[in-house]
Design a protein around this motif. Structure first.
Motif, PDB file in Angstrom:
ATOM      1  N   GLY A 107      24.708 -38.250  10.598  1.00  0.00           N
ATOM      2  CA  GLY A 107      23.760 -39.169  11.394  1.00  0.00           C
ATOM      3  C   GLY A 107      23.341 -38.728  12.676  1.00  0.00           C
ATOM      4  N   GLU A 108      23.026 -39.426  13.566  1.00  0.00           N
ATOM      5  CA  GLU A 108      22.386 -39.186  14.793  1.00  0.00           C
ATOM      6  C   GLU A 108      23.444 -38.513  15.641  1.00  0.00           C
ATOM      7  OE1 GLU A 108      19.156 -39.869  14.582  1.00  0.00           O
ATOM      8  OE2 GLU A 108      19.642 -41.380  12.851  1.00  0.00           O
ATOM      9  N   THR A 109      22.965 -37.693  16.564  1.00  0.00           N
ATOM     10  CA  THR A 109      23.508 -37.026  17.617  1.00  0.00           C
ATOM     11  C   THR A 109      23.521 -37.792  18.859  1.00  0.00           C
ATOM     12  OG1 THR A 109      22.977 -34.662  16.435  1.00  0.00           O
ATOM     13  CG2 THR A 109      23.704 -34.759  18.786  1.00  0.00           C
ATOM     14  N   VAL A 110      24.764 -38.047  19.292  1.00  0.00           N
ATOM     15  CA  VAL A 110      24.729 -38.799  20.611  1.00  0.00           C
ATOM     16  C   VAL A 110      25.423 -38.087  21.513  1.00  0.00           C
ATOM     17  CG1 VAL A 110      25.861 -40.981  21.774  1.00  0.00           C
ATOM     18  CG2 VAL A 110      25.136 -40.940  19.315  1.00  0.00           C
ATOM     19  N   ALA A 111      24.889 -38.102  23.046  1.00  0.00           N
ATOM     20  CA  ALA A 111      25.130 -37.530  23.917  1.00  0.00           C
ATOM     21  C   ALA A 111      25.708 -38.751  24.914  1.00  0.00           C
ATOM     22  CB  ALA A 111      24.068 -36.820  24.769  1.00  0.00           C
ATOM     23  N   LEU A 112      27.393 -38.772  24.756  1.00  0.00           N
ATOM     24  CA  LEU A 112      27.861 -39.776  25.849  1.00  0.00           C
ATOM     25  C   LEU A 112      28.552 -39.344  26.729  1.00  0.00           C
ATOM     26  CD1 LEU A 112      30.069 -42.584  23.972  1.00  0.00           C
ATOM     27  CD2 LEU A 112      30.859 -41.609  26.195  1.00  0.00           C
ATOM     28  N   VAL A 113      27.905 -39.918  27.909  1.00  0.00           N
ATOM     29  CA  VAL A 113      28.216 -39.685  29.312  1.00  0.00           C
ATOM     30  C   VAL A 113      29.556 -40.578  29.638  1.00  0.00           C
ATOM     31  CG1 VAL A 113      27.727 -39.687  31.961  1.00  0.00           C
ATOM     32  CG2 VAL A 113      25.964 -39.111  30.104  1.00  0.00           C
ATOM     33  N   ASP A 114      30.591 -39.893  29.750  1.00  0.00           N
ATOM     34  CA  ASP A 114      31.882 -40.491  30.001  1.00  0.00           C
ATOM     35  C   ASP A 114      32.328 -40.886  31.434  1.00  0.00           C
ATOM     36  OD1 ASP A 114      34.578 -41.212  29.796  1.00  0.00           O
ATOM     37  OD2 ASP A 114      35.358 -39.347  29.148  1.00  0.00           O
ATOM     38  N   CYS A 115      32.008 -42.071  31.722  1.00  0.00           N
ATOM     39  CA  CYS A 115      32.276 -42.565  32.912  1.00  0.00           C
ATOM     40  C   CYS A 115      33.647 -43.374  33.004  1.00  0.00           C
ATOM     41  CB  CYS A 115      31.281 -43.482  33.718  1.00  0.00           C
ATOM     42  SG  CYS A 115      29.587 -42.810  33.530  1.00  0.00           S
ATOM     43  N   GLY A 116      34.265 -43.345  31.922  1.00  0.00           N
ATOM     44  CA  GLY A 116      35.503 -43.906  31.849  1.00  0.00           C
ATOM     45  C   GLY A 116      35.571 -44.512  30.258  1.00  0.00           C
ATOM     46  N   ALA A 117      35.039 -43.995  29.491  1.00  0.00           N
ATOM     47  CA  ALA A 117      34.870 -44.435  27.930  1.00  0.00           C
ATOM     48  C   ALA A 117      35.998 -44.928  27.222  1.00  0.00           C
ATOM     49  CB  ALA A 117      33.976 -43.459  27.247  1.00  0.00           C
ATOM     50  N   LYS A 118      36.012 -46.323  26.714  1.00  0.00           N
ATOM     51  CA  LYS A 118      37.099 -46.624  25.780  1.00  0.00           C
ATOM     52  C   LYS A 118      37.061 -45.776  24.546  1.00  0.00           C
ATOM     53  CE  LYS A 118      37.867 -50.802  25.119  1.00  0.00           C
ATOM     54  NZ  LYS A 118      37.493 -52.306  25.039  1.00  0.00           N
ATOM     55  N   GLY A 119      38.231 -45.319  24.020  1.00  0.00           N
ATOM     56  CA  GLY A 119      38.201 -44.514  22.649  1.00  0.00           C
ATOM     57  C   GLY A 119      37.557 -45.472  21.705  1.00  0.00           C
ATOM     58  N   SER A 120      37.624 -46.715  21.536  1.00  0.00           N
ATOM     59  CA  SER A 120      37.085 -47.523  20.430  1.00  0.00           C
ATOM     60  C   SER A 120      35.415 -47.274  20.385  1.00  0.00           C
ATOM     61  CB  SER A 120      37.446 -48.775  20.436  1.00  0.00           C
ATOM     62  OG  SER A 120      37.341 -49.322  21.620  1.00  0.00           O
ATOM     63  N   ILE A 121      34.925 -46.901  21.774  1.00  0.00           N
ATOM     64  CA  ILE A 121      33.402 -46.748  21.827  1.00  0.00           C
ATOM     65  C   ILE A 121      33.057 -45.555  20.897  1.00  0.00           C
ATOM     66  CG2 ILE A 121      31.346 -46.170  23.104  1.00  0.00           C
ATOM     67  CD1 ILE A 121      32.603 -48.222  25.239  1.00  0.00           C
ATOM     68  N   VAL A 122      34.006 -44.479  21.242  1.00  0.00           N
ATOM     69  CA  VAL A 122      33.456 -43.468  20.345  1.00  0.00           C
ATOM     70  C   VAL A 122      33.561 -43.518  19.109  1.00  0.00           C
ATOM     71  CG1 VAL A 122      34.277 -40.700  20.281  1.00  0.00           C
ATOM     72  CG2 VAL A 122      34.080 -42.096  22.606  1.00  0.00           C
ATOM     73  N   SER A 123      34.717 -43.941  18.700  1.00  0.00           N
ATOM     74  CA  SER A 123      35.124 -44.236  16.962  1.00  0.00           C
ATOM     75  C   SER A 123      34.115 -45.036  16.445  1.00  0.00           C
ATOM     76  CB  SER A 123      36.502 -44.758  16.880  1.00  0.00           C
ATOM     77  OG  SER A 123      36.797 -46.020  17.632  1.00  0.00           O
ATOM     78  N   SER A 124      33.662 -45.968  17.287  1.00  0.00           N
ATOM     79  CA  SER A 124      32.557 -46.975  16.481  1.00  0.00           C
ATOM     80  C   SER A 124      31.352 -46.138  16.228  1.00  0.00           C
ATOM     81  CB  SER A 124      32.562 -48.080  17.488  1.00  0.00           C
ATOM     82  OG  SER A 124      33.569 -49.174  17.807  1.00  0.00           O
ATOM     83  N   LEU A 125      30.962 -45.230  17.037  1.00  0.00           N
ATOM     84  CA  LEU A 125      29.680 -44.341  16.692  1.00  0.00           C
ATOM     85  C   LEU A 125      30.143 -43.268  15.681  1.00  0.00           C
ATOM     86  CD1 LEU A 125      28.625 -43.817  20.535  1.00  0.00           C
ATOM     87  CD2 LEU A 125      27.499 -44.978  18.732  1.00  0.00           C
ATOM     88  N   VAL A 126      31.315 -42.871  15.757  1.00  0.00           N
ATOM     89  CA  VAL A 126      31.717 -41.993  14.591  1.00  0.00           C
ATOM     90  C   VAL A 126      31.701 -42.498  13.112  1.00  0.00           C
ATOM     91  CG1 VAL A 126      33.260 -40.154  13.810  1.00  0.00           C
ATOM     92  CG2 VAL A 126      32.884 -40.268  16.203  1.00  0.00           C
ATOM     93  N   GLU A 127      32.425 -43.934  13.329  1.00  0.00           N
ATOM     94  CA  GLU A 127      32.394 -44.542  12.099  1.00  0.00           C
ATOM     95  C   GLU A 127      31.098 -44.815  11.327  1.00  0.00           C
ATOM     96  OE1 GLU A 127      34.537 -47.982  12.926  1.00  0.00           O
ATOM     97  OE2 GLU A 127      36.423 -46.931  13.287  1.00  0.00           O
ATOM     98  N   ARG A 128      29.979 -44.743  12.114  1.00  0.00           N
ATOM     99  CA  ARG A 128      28.659 -44.859  11.647  1.00  0.00           C
ATOM    100  C   ARG A 128      28.003 -43.693  11.418  1.00  0.00           C
ATOM    101  NH1 ARG A 128      30.389 -49.284  14.080  1.00  0.00           N
ATOM    102  NH2 ARG A 128      29.750 -51.280  13.498  1.00  0.00           N
ATOM    103  N   ASP A 129      28.876 -42.548  11.253  1.00  0.00           N
ATOM    104  CA  ASP A 129      28.554 -41.276  10.907  1.00  0.00           C
ATOM    105  C   ASP A 129      27.376 -40.548  11.891  1.00  0.00           C
ATOM    106  OD1 ASP A 129      28.457 -39.269   8.756  1.00  0.00           O
ATOM    107  OD2 ASP A 129      26.479 -39.712   8.276  1.00  0.00           O
ATOM    108  N   ALA A 130      27.651 -40.722  13.101  1.00  0.00           N
ATOM    109  CA  ALA A 130      27.109 -40.103  14.419  1.00  0.00           C
ATOM    110  C   ALA A 130      28.004 -39.117  14.799  1.00  0.00           C
ATOM    111  CB  ALA A 130      27.055 -40.941  15.472  1.00  0.00           C
ATOM    112  N   GLU A 131      27.402 -37.923  15.257  1.00  0.00           N
ATOM    113  CA  GLU A 131      27.955 -36.578  15.897  1.00  0.00           C
ATOM    114  C   GLU A 131      28.055 -36.972  17.469  1.00  0.00           C
ATOM    115  OE1 GLU A 131      27.951 -32.558  14.563  1.00  0.00           O
ATOM    116  OE2 GLU A 131      26.656 -32.545  16.552  1.00  0.00           O
ATOM    117  N   VAL A 132      29.324 -37.286  17.993  1.00  0.00           N
ATOM    118  CA  VAL A 132      29.071 -37.843  19.371  1.00  0.00           C
ATOM    119  C   VAL A 132      29.806 -36.706  20.328  1.00  0.00           C
ATOM    120  CG1 VAL A 132      30.099 -39.559  20.818  1.00  0.00           C
ATOM    121  CG2 VAL A 132      29.789 -40.196  18.573  1.00  0.00           C
TER     122      VAL A 132
END
Length: 358
Positions: free
Chosen positions: A166-191
């Motif tokens: 899926g899409e490539t996501v650059a996530l700037v981690d200002c204190g990200a919850k783990g479930s935000i990352v997993s929600s994107l990965v579950e949708r086939d994104a590379e985070v």
């Protein structure tokens, strides 16, 4: 019974039962969530705060690591009407002071009347009111931490969902919850999870389909580098944000932010979508909000209780942000489609970037 005292900024000292020893100081806030105490306690957005649970019993379904949002407890101390032994033992193992057997209704009322306030807490066999008051005085002398992002962000880049199609996501981690990352990965994104102070070159090396600014603690005015990243990429790259991320995006695009009286923290905040007229229940944890969005953004969703902006859409750029936590964990799952919308926005932009066949 182990002694425990919390001294509030207005001079009120409350006595309780000590459940995990230690002293602490910080901003006293409350959450109305009645489930999800594991997720709340490991949410990086609670960094440097003292968390009061308004629900009277915390811990009635144990402590399970798979529910954690991060690898440690973030509040500096915990107040509750009653904590189970499981939670008390966990907090003690984390070195986080905790107390119960106090009237949390009184604490919540104080916060609602006076706003989020500084406080000091002391728990132990020999502590006194004076120990809690000493922590409060020390807290009064502290200025707000301007580099709080360093305490909650990754130290170096991480990749989750490597090889996803899926899409490539650059996530700037200002204190990200783990479930935000997993929600994107579950949708086939590379985070690609990047530090809160990542450079423009760091983002360029990822070549993302979307720039995503995460949730996190503190004043958005202190995240100047994240603001500059949005400014640098918004014309050419879709931008998304959650919670603190919404505030950072607004500041980057000419908007302003302000501190709220006591914030939104809970799992039952009603949000109205202005286009559809639909009301959804949301999970929230923030003490700042967007005051004015600026000309480049329009308010698409508002909080039913106080009309604060809950969603922003780009007027001239591909931008999509939410003040609440659409990944829930804990809370209702009414808004999980936000992640689909973000990735669809990124997909639309990447498709437009592909030259048409002659």
């Amino acid at each position: 019974m182990t002694a425990a005292y919390v001294a509030l900024e207005g001079g009120h000292v409350i006595e309780g039962r000590g459940r995990a020893p230690g002293t602490a100081r910080g901003e006293l806030v409350f959450t109305t969530a009645y489930t999800g105490y594991e997720e709340s306690l490991t949410d990086p957005s609670y960094e440097e705060q003292i968390l009061t649970f308004s629900y009277p019993l915390i811990g009635n379904y144990g402590v399970r690591e798979e529910r954690f949002e991060d690898d440690r407890v973030h509040p500096r101390a915990v107040l509750s009407r009653e904590l189970t032994d499981d939670v008390a033992d966990w907090l003690e193992s984390e070195g986080v002071p905790a107390m119960d057997h106090l009237d949390t209704r009184e604490v919540v009322t104080d916060i609602r009347d006076e706003g989020a306030m500084k406080c000091g807490i002391a728990v132990g066999e020999d502590v006194t009111e004076e120990d809690a008051l000493a922590e409060l005085e020390a807290c009064k002398g502290m200025s707000e931490h301007t580099d709080i992002g360093a305490q909650v962000s990754v130290d170096e880049a991480e990749v989750h969902g490597a090889g996803n199609d899926g899409e490539t996501v650059a996530l700037v981690d200002c204190g990200a919850k783990g479930s935000i990352v997993s929600s994107l990965v579950e949708r086939d994104a590379e985070v690609h999870v990047l530090p809160y102070d990542a450079s423009v070159e760091d983002i360029e090396s990822v070549d993302p389909d979307v720039l995503f600014i995460s949730n996190g603690p503190g004043d958005p005015a202190n995240y100047e580098q994240a603001v500059s990243l949005v400014e640098a990429f918004v014309e050419d790259t879709p931008v998304a944000g959650i919670c603190l991320g919404q505030q950072i995006v607004a500041r980057a695009l000419g908007g302003t932010t302000e501190k709220m009286t006591f914030g939104h923290r809970g799992v039952n905040q009603p949000v109205l979508d202005l286009d559809s007229g639909r009301v959804v229940m949301t999970t929230q944890n923030h003490g700042y909000t967007v005051d004015e969005p600026g000309d480049a953004l329009e308010v698409s969703q508002i909080n039913v209780n106080d009309d604060t902006p809950e969603g922003l859409d780009g007027v001239e750029y591909d931008v999509l942000t939410r003040q609440y936590h659409p990944e829930a964990n804990p809370g209702p799952q009414d808004t999980l489609d936000f992640f689909d919308d973000v990735l669809a926005m990124a997909g639309d932009r990447s498709q437009r970037a592909v030259p048409a066949d002659d």
